[in-house]
Write an enzyme that holds these catalytic residues in place. Structure first.
Site, mmCIF file in Angstrom:
data_model
loop_
_atom_site.group_PDB
_atom_site.id
_atom_site.type_symbol
_atom_site.label_atom_id
_atom_site.label_comp_id
_atom_site.label_asym_id
_atom_site.label_seq_id
_atom_site.Cartn_x
_atom_site.Cartn_y
_atom_site.Cartn_z
ATOM 1 N N ASN A 1 12.333 41.728 -1.597
ATOM 2 C CA ASN A 1 12.934 42.008 -0.293
ATOM 3 C C ASN A 1 13.079 43.528 -0.162
ATOM 4 O O ASN A 1 12.731 44.281 -1.077
ATOM 5 C CB ASN A 1 14.264 41.277 -0.099
ATOM 6 C CG ASN A 1 15.321 41.676 -1.125
ATOM 7 O OD1 ASN A 1 15.351 42.807 -1.610
ATOM 8 N ND2 ASN A 1 16.192 40.746 -1.480
ATOM 9 N N GLU B 1 15.203 45.224 -2.903
ATOM 10 C CA GLU B 1 14.520 45.205 -4.195
ATOM 11 C C GLU B 1 13.352 46.179 -4.224
ATOM 12 O O GLU B 1 13.104 46.846 -5.240
ATOM 13 C CB GLU B 1 14.031 43.782 -4.488
ATOM 14 C CG GLU B 1 15.156 42.789 -4.709
ATOM 15 C CD GLU B 1 14.698 41.334 -4.585
ATOM 16 O OE1 GLU B 1 15.454 40.442 -5.003
ATOM 17 O OE2 GLU B 1 13.592 41.093 -4.044
ATOM 18 N N ASP C 1 13.436 32.180 -1.500
ATOM 19 C CA ASP C 1 12.824 31.053 -2.203
ATOM 20 C C ASP C 1 11.823 30.342 -1.302
ATOM 21 O O ASP C 1 10.726 29.967 -1.725
ATOM 22 C CB ASP C 1 13.896 30.043 -2.639
ATOM 23 C CG ASP C 1 14.902 30.624 -3.613
ATOM 24 O OD1 ASP C 1 14.602 31.661 -4.230
ATOM 25 O OD2 ASP C 1 15.986 30.035 -3.766
#
Length: 328
Positions: free
Chosen positions: A201, A204, A278
């Site tokens: 993301n 990150e 996820d």
């Protein structure tokens, strides 16, 4: 055209590898403050459990294919039993799971009142794979590879994903010519050389690149620092593709020798962003495993994520919902 591709997901054989956990939700109502401390008293109305972490990725897959496999580490406890039960009910094959006699199954309990998340209680012991565990799981991957179309490495920084394990798995997968996608953890910086695609993301991605995010207003394609981060991570991770998820701004796909490709968000309402990553990695991998381009796969992943954030709790997307999103 899109419908036929989505229906072809049923033939994809995907192994999810990573940190598995049990998500436990306590739902209730708050009508008063405790006389013992300035905290709300939650009157419990129901309790629910869902597969979490890498297990949530596997259950996202299992709504579309009966060939979803999960490799992670659980303890010998009631949480492991509940996790296996839930996964079996949803069609996830847990045979590759590693069982530890010394570590507990990771479990996270969230207390929610009137759709407000009040507190989370974690039960976990973070410990890297031992040499014997590393041998066991890498041998398991080696045995499964001939029957797989793709692998997902889902790292939550809880100890299962180590550099030694990644090097072995990526080496095995590359030799077998298999698709490998990665959802990295900012708390566990690793080299992903040999992976097909890495999906961080925005937080990150900037953390991995060591660049401060100044959140420049305007379209993502005009965000100079974001473009710099994407290009740097292609080299830093030595991969051909990096997909950065941007929340309400959608996704940005970076590929070698191609211009960055922006996919705007498809979310209509946002109730809960937990599990959106996820969902994205699951659908991205399903689509690429059946032969779709990274651009087309990112579009499908983006729509699936837009659906799941409109649901409360650890949710998954169903086929009719995904097909409807394209019709709309």
């Amino acid at each position: 055209m899109i419908a036929s591709h989505i229906k072809s997901f049923s033939r994809a054989r995907i192994l999810v590898i990573g940190d598995v956990m049990l998500d436990h939700f306590i739902w209730g109502a708050v009508r008063r403050i405790s006389p013992e401390a300035p905290v709300p008293i939650v009157e419990v109305t129901k309790e629910t459990t869902f597969p979490g972490g890498a297990a949530n990725v596997a259950r996202n897959l299992s709504a579309f294919t009966s060939h979803a496999y999960l490799m992670g580490r659980v303890g010998r406890d009631s949480a492991a039993g509940e996790l296996r039960r839930l996964l079996h009910e949803e069609g996830v094959n847990t045979d590759p799971m590693l069982e530890s006699s010394t570590l507990p199954t990771i479990a996270k309990t969230r207390i929610i009142a009137r759709q407000q998340h009040l507190v989370r209680v974690d039960r976990e012991t973070i410990q890297k794979l031992s040499a014997d565990e590393l041998d066991e799981v890498s041998q398991g991957v080696e045995a499964m590879l001939p029957e797989l179309d793709g692998l997902i490495i889902e790292d939550y920084g809880k100890g299962f994903i180590t550099q030694a394990f990644v090097d072995r798995v990526l080496g095995q997968a590359k030799a077998a010519g298999k698709l490998v996608t990665v959802d990295p953890s900012p708390h566990n910086p690793l080299s992903w050389r040999g992976a097909t695609l890495v999906k961080p993301n925005r937080l990150e991605a900037f953390a991995a690149a060591g660049i401060q995010d100044q959140r420049t207003p305007g379209p993502p394609l005009e965000d100079r620092r974001l473009l710099e981060v994407g290009e740097q991570l292609l080299d830093q991770w030595a991969v051909g593709k990096v997909l950065v998820t941007l929340g309400e701004q959608g996704m940005m796909l970076f590929q070698r020798d191609s211009a960055p490709h922006h996919i705007p968000t498809r979310a209509r309402e946002v109730y809960d962003v937990s599990g959106a990553g996820d969902t994205a990695i699951a659908f991205l991998t399903l689509a690429m495993a059946v032969g779709l381009s990274a651009e087309a796969a990112a579009e499908i992943a983006n729509r699936a994520s837009g659906i799941v954030v409109g649901k409360l709790g650890t949710a998954r997307v169903m086929e009719d919902e995904l097909l409807q999103s394209f019709e709309d």
